[in-house]
Design an enzyme around this catalytic site. Sequence first.
Site, PDB file in Angstrom:
ATOM      1  N   ASN A 195       8.187  -0.630   5.529  1.00  0.00           N
ATOM      2  CA  ASN A 195       7.723  -1.633   4.573  1.00  0.00           C
ATOM      3  C   ASN A 195       7.241  -0.834   3.365  1.00  0.00           C
ATOM      4  O   ASN A 195       6.055  -0.582   3.198  1.00  0.00           O
ATOM      5  CB  ASN A 195       6.591  -2.466   5.172  1.00  0.00           C
ATOM      6  CG  ASN A 195       5.996  -3.441   4.173  1.00  0.00           C
ATOM      7  OD1 ASN A 195       6.618  -3.783   3.175  1.00  0.00           O
ATOM      8  ND2 ASN A 195       4.770  -3.870   4.423  1.00  0.00           N
ATOM      9  N   PRO A 196       8.180  -0.382   2.526  1.00  0.00           N
ATOM     10  CA  PRO A 196       7.836   0.556   1.447  1.00  0.00           C
ATOM     11  C   PRO A 196       7.221  -0.153   0.256  1.00  0.00           C
ATOM     12  O   PRO A 196       7.227  -1.389   0.172  1.00  0.00           O
ATOM     13  CB  PRO A 196       9.211   1.126   1.078  1.00  0.00           C
ATOM     14  CG  PRO A 196      10.132  -0.036   1.298  1.00  0.00           C
ATOM     15  CD  PRO A 196       9.600  -0.769   2.508  1.00  0.00           C
ATOM     16  N   PHE A 248      -3.213  -0.071   2.795  1.00  0.00           N
ATOM     17  CA  PHE A 248      -2.486  -1.326   2.662  1.00  0.00           C
ATOM     18  C   PHE A 248      -2.710  -2.232   3.875  1.00  0.00           C
ATOM     19  O   PHE A 248      -2.637  -1.795   5.016  1.00  0.00           O
ATOM     20  CB  PHE A 248      -0.998  -1.009   2.503  1.00  0.00           C
ATOM     21  CG  PHE A 248      -0.121  -2.201   2.282  1.00  0.00           C
ATOM     22  CD1 PHE A 248      -0.074  -2.822   1.041  1.00  0.00           C
ATOM     23  CD2 PHE A 248       0.677  -2.689   3.300  1.00  0.00           C
ATOM     24  CE1 PHE A 248       0.748  -3.916   0.829  1.00  0.00           C
ATOM     25  CE2 PHE A 248       1.505  -3.781   3.101  1.00  0.00           C
ATOM     26  CZ  PHE A 248       1.533  -4.395   1.858  1.00  0.00           C
TER      27      PHE A 248
END
Length: 350
Positions: free
Chosen positions: A240-241, A134
């Site tokens: 920051n899931p 990510f």
Amino acid sequence: MWRRSLRAARRCLGCRSPGPQGMCSSHAVRTCSAPALPAGRITALQAVELWRRHFEERGVTEPHLSSQYIVAHLLRAKTIQSLDQERLTEFLSREETEQVWKLCTRRLSRMPVQYVIEEWDFRELTLKMRPPVFIPRPETEELVELVLADLQRKSGAADAQHTCLEVGCGSGAISLSLLKSLPQLKAVALDQSQAAVDLTTENALRLRLQDRLQIHHVDVMTDPEAVLSLCGPVSLLVSNPPYLFSEDMASLEPEVSRFEDHAALDGGEDGLNVIKHILTLAPQILSDHGRVYMEVDPRHPPLIRRWVEVNVEELQYVETRLDITGRPRFCILQKATAETGPQAGSGLRN
């Protein structure tokens, strides 16, 4: 400023309108219709303009910034603007020209610039990047700044010993940025992806922060006992899931849907699958008065507050903070004690 603009263009967690799907297969960059290598020599500025036009014709987002950034990287600069005019107007070598074509053809496939050049800046750090890990967005920089500001408001925070747990570390951006800013801090970083764990480890070593960071391959969803065994009491839990609603996954831009790990994006039907697991574990991990700082979808804060009130009596919802665009983006919760009680706060702050 243009670099910030390009970074914002990669943000697809808040703006979910479907983008153009592009002309190239996600698995076959070489099939993209790239312009032929020029027969003669060209300058850096000519290469930027040629690829800007081609990106624009093929529907690549931010075509000018994409071509600028790739060419600047090839010339070992952060931005085109930082290069002197002489370097921009002298001819590229044949090898440099071939490298521009190679990197720009990757961008033509809708590969994000961060993956194309294999690095990106996050606050004061330059981090290595590679798919499918990510890519950190600008909002996550705001999350780090929020945590730092809160710690600095506490008496003696600059010299105090703190331990931070990051759930879902990705490239390590949050943990490493906090460690860089707080010399007394120690951190534990977890991720369900081995690729993310490997990249965080690499970035920690490159930044010489590995001595204060423990990194573990563990999934908070499927192995909560492992999480508890790895983490002693921590002062703060930052995450920051994955928080996209599953229905929004279909409308992601190709840069995201083709290249980034869907497990780092999809939060389930209501976007709360991972968030609920984190908040359930938080009281067992946090020290007294320890806090949770979480980046979420703007629709989430009232949902999270209500869910915590019903399901996690040991947590107090403290407040919601807005991001730079004015959207409710960050949730702050605190471990409830006999003194604070379980009642949730209701603040909404910039």
